[in-house]
Design a protein around this motif. Structure first.
Motif, PDB file in Angstrom:
ATOM      1  N   ILE A 133       4.517  -9.574  -2.766  1.00  0.00           N
ATOM      2  CA  ILE A 133       4.614  -8.429  -2.326  1.00  0.00           C
ATOM      3  C   ILE A 133       3.717  -7.607  -2.863  1.00  0.00           C
ATOM      4  CG2 ILE A 133       6.274  -6.090  -2.200  1.00  0.00           C
ATOM      5  CD1 ILE A 133       8.796  -8.994  -3.230  1.00  0.00           C
ATOM      6  N   MET A 134       3.475  -6.654  -2.371  1.00  0.00           N
ATOM      7  CA  MET A 134       1.851  -5.978  -2.030  1.00  0.00           C
ATOM      8  C   MET A 134       2.333  -4.519  -2.456  1.00  0.00           C
ATOM      9  SD  MET A 134      -1.114  -7.542  -2.913  1.00  0.00           S
ATOM     10  CE  MET A 134      -2.006  -9.776  -2.088  1.00  0.00           C
ATOM     11  N   ALA A 135       1.856  -3.679  -3.466  1.00  0.00           N
ATOM     12  CA  ALA A 135       2.428  -2.647  -3.714  1.00  0.00           C
ATOM     13  C   ALA A 135       0.671  -1.643  -3.862  1.00  0.00           C
ATOM     14  CB  ALA A 135       2.981  -2.249  -5.533  1.00  0.00           C
ATOM     15  N   LEU A 136       1.242  -1.336  -2.732  1.00  0.00           N
ATOM     16  CA  LEU A 136      -0.164  -0.503  -2.078  1.00  0.00           C
ATOM     17  C   LEU A 136      -0.098   1.594  -2.512  1.00  0.00           C
ATOM     18  CD1 LEU A 136      -0.972  -2.322   0.959  1.00  0.00           C
ATOM     19  CD2 LEU A 136      -1.079  -2.969  -0.827  1.00  0.00           C
ATOM     20  N   ILE A 159       4.514  -2.755   0.835  1.00  0.00           N
ATOM     21  CA  ILE A 159       4.921  -1.621   0.683  1.00  0.00           C
ATOM     22  C   ILE A 159       3.896  -0.216   0.274  1.00  0.00           C
ATOM     23  CG2 ILE A 159       6.267  -0.689  -0.921  1.00  0.00           C
ATOM     24  CD1 ILE A 159       8.057  -3.036  -0.449  1.00  0.00           C
ATOM     25  N   ALA A 160       3.895   0.364   0.588  1.00  0.00           N
ATOM     26  CA  ALA A 160       2.790   1.287   0.780  1.00  0.00           C
ATOM     27  C   ALA A 160       3.249   3.034   0.360  1.00  0.00           C
ATOM     28  CB  ALA A 160       1.893   1.846   1.546  1.00  0.00           C
ATOM     29  N   ALA A 161       2.412   3.682  -0.446  1.00  0.00           N
ATOM     30  CA  ALA A 161       2.584   4.935  -1.230  1.00  0.00           C
ATOM     31  C   ALA A 161       2.135   5.570   0.274  1.00  0.00           C
ATOM     32  CB  ALA A 161       1.994   5.384  -2.083  1.00  0.00           C
ATOM     33  N   THR A 194       4.818  -2.789   5.878  1.00  0.00           N
ATOM     34  CA  THR A 194       6.162  -3.772   5.640  1.00  0.00           C
ATOM     35  C   THR A 194       6.802  -1.926   5.610  1.00  0.00           C
ATOM     36  OG1 THR A 194       5.787  -5.634   4.470  1.00  0.00           O
ATOM     37  CG2 THR A 194       7.833  -5.122   5.225  1.00  0.00           C
ATOM     38  N   GLU A 195       6.819  -0.973   4.527  1.00  0.00           N
ATOM     39  CA  GLU A 195       7.348   0.174   4.408  1.00  0.00           C
ATOM     40  C   GLU A 195       6.411   0.981   4.142  1.00  0.00           C
ATOM     41  OE1 GLU A 195      11.829   0.851   1.633  1.00  0.00           O
ATOM     42  OE2 GLU A 195      10.761  -1.375   1.767  1.00  0.00           O
ATOM     43  N   VAL A 196       7.228   2.083   3.760  1.00  0.00           N
ATOM     44  CA  VAL A 196       6.382   3.058   3.199  1.00  0.00           C
ATOM     45  C   VAL A 196       6.995   4.441   2.363  1.00  0.00           C
ATOM     46  CG1 VAL A 196       5.526   5.363   4.034  1.00  0.00           C
ATOM     47  CG2 VAL A 196       4.863   3.322   4.948  1.00  0.00           C
ATOM     48  N   PRO A 253       6.025   3.036  -4.586  1.00  0.00           N
ATOM     49  CA  PRO A 253       5.874   1.357  -4.028  1.00  0.00           C
ATOM     50  C   PRO A 253       5.628   0.135  -4.922  1.00  0.00           C
ATOM     51  CG  PRO A 253       3.906   2.208  -4.688  1.00  0.00           C
ATOM     52  CD  PRO A 253       4.309   3.453  -4.591  1.00  0.00           C
ATOM     53  N   ILE A 254       4.900   0.841  -6.551  1.00  0.00           N
ATOM     54  CA  ILE A 254       5.792  -0.399  -7.611  1.00  0.00           C
ATOM     55  C   ILE A 254       7.073  -0.746  -7.462  1.00  0.00           C
ATOM     56  CG2 ILE A 254       5.196  -0.860 -10.061  1.00  0.00           C
ATOM     57  CD1 ILE A 254       2.380   0.538  -9.747  1.00  0.00           C
TER      58      ILE A 254
END
Length: 267
Positions: free
Chosen positions: A112-115, A134-136, A191-193, A197-198
């Motif tokens: 999972i990438m937390a951006l 998953i992006a901020a 995937t999600e905003v 995100p973390i």
């Protein structure tokens, strides 16, 4: 695991309850990718692959950005660096530049990438290696390579093929235009905003880690093969075309134009 001293690793990793949290750690440079950073990420991926106790991975960036892309002055100014990044035994193999993206896809656990902040160029390619992004809300995402007269050649094409239609993928790659997180979500690029995100990525990792690792492994393998069966051919095309571009005059003109010499004309 990394190429810096233990006090200041370029990539940090901690493991808790079967979840590996990897954080890019060059915050003063927005986690821009120099050669040492490429090697450090590749080493961490290999370390995770050897650890059978890990059930899920979260990748984030320390500082103001996830990763702002290639450290152009550091990498493109040294021809040896380009050779090290692009060299491979066989065309279909992943070279160092591609492994920092494709390596996450090849892990047998969900990634999972937390951006947040800038997720540009090579940073976007790394993010595309994740199974989930998953992006901020403030995140800016861009396939930035065309600004420097290059093509995206780090393996992100595999995920773009899975996420987007060809027209949208080409539009992102040719224009190098940044997208806001909500735009990227509408396209299917993330995937999600969320606001945090973390925290959201860790919550998803905990949920996935609670499932059978055999199930997660099989689903990841089957779905990646189904959506993108031509992995080796795509990796070969990326590298071969990039080499042709670097060997031509227009790539050098693009670099100088990006540095402010706008009177130059492409041939």
């Amino acid at each position: 695991m990394t190429s810096q001293s233990p006090q200041q690793p370029l990539v940090k990793m901690s493991i808790d309850s079967g979840i590996a949290h990897v954080s890019l750690n060059r915050p003063e440079k927005h986690n821009a990718l120099d050669m040492a950073m490429f090697v450090a990420i590749d080493d961490v991926i290999k370390t995770i692959g050897r650890n059978s106790s890990i059930r899920a991975v979260v990748v984030s960036g320390n500082g103001p950005s996830f990763c702002s892309g290639l450290d152009v002055k550091s990498v493109l100014s040294d021809s040896k660096s380009a050779i090290k990044l692009l060299w491979k035994w066989l065309p279909g193999n992943a070279n160092l530049a591609q492994r920092v993206c494709v390596g996450w896809r090849r892990l047998k656990v969900p990634v999972i990438m937390a951006l947040h902040g800038k997720c540009w160029g090579g940073g976007m390619q790394i993010a595309l290696g994740g199974d989930y992004r998953i992006a901020a809300r403030d995140c800016s995402l861009a396939v930035m390579e065309a600004r420097w007269g290059l093509i995206p050649d780090m393996g992100g094409t595999l995920a773009l093929r899975e996420c987007l239609g060809a027209d949208q993928a080409m539009l992102l790659a040719m224009t190098a235009a940044p997208l806001r997180a909500r735009q990227a979500r509408k396209l299917g690029l993330v995937t999600e905003v969320v606001d945090q995100p973390i925290a959201a990525a860790m919550a998803l990792a905990e949920q996935l880690a609670a499932r059978s690792p055999d199930t997660n492994r099989a689903i990841k393998a089957v779905y990646h093969r189904a959506w993108c069966p031509a992995e080796r051919r795509i990796l070969a095309q990326e590298t071969l075309n990039q080499i042709r571009i670097i060997a031509g005059k227009n790539q050098r003109i693009a670099v100088r134009r990006e540095q402010g010499q706008h009177d130059l004309q492409f041939k």
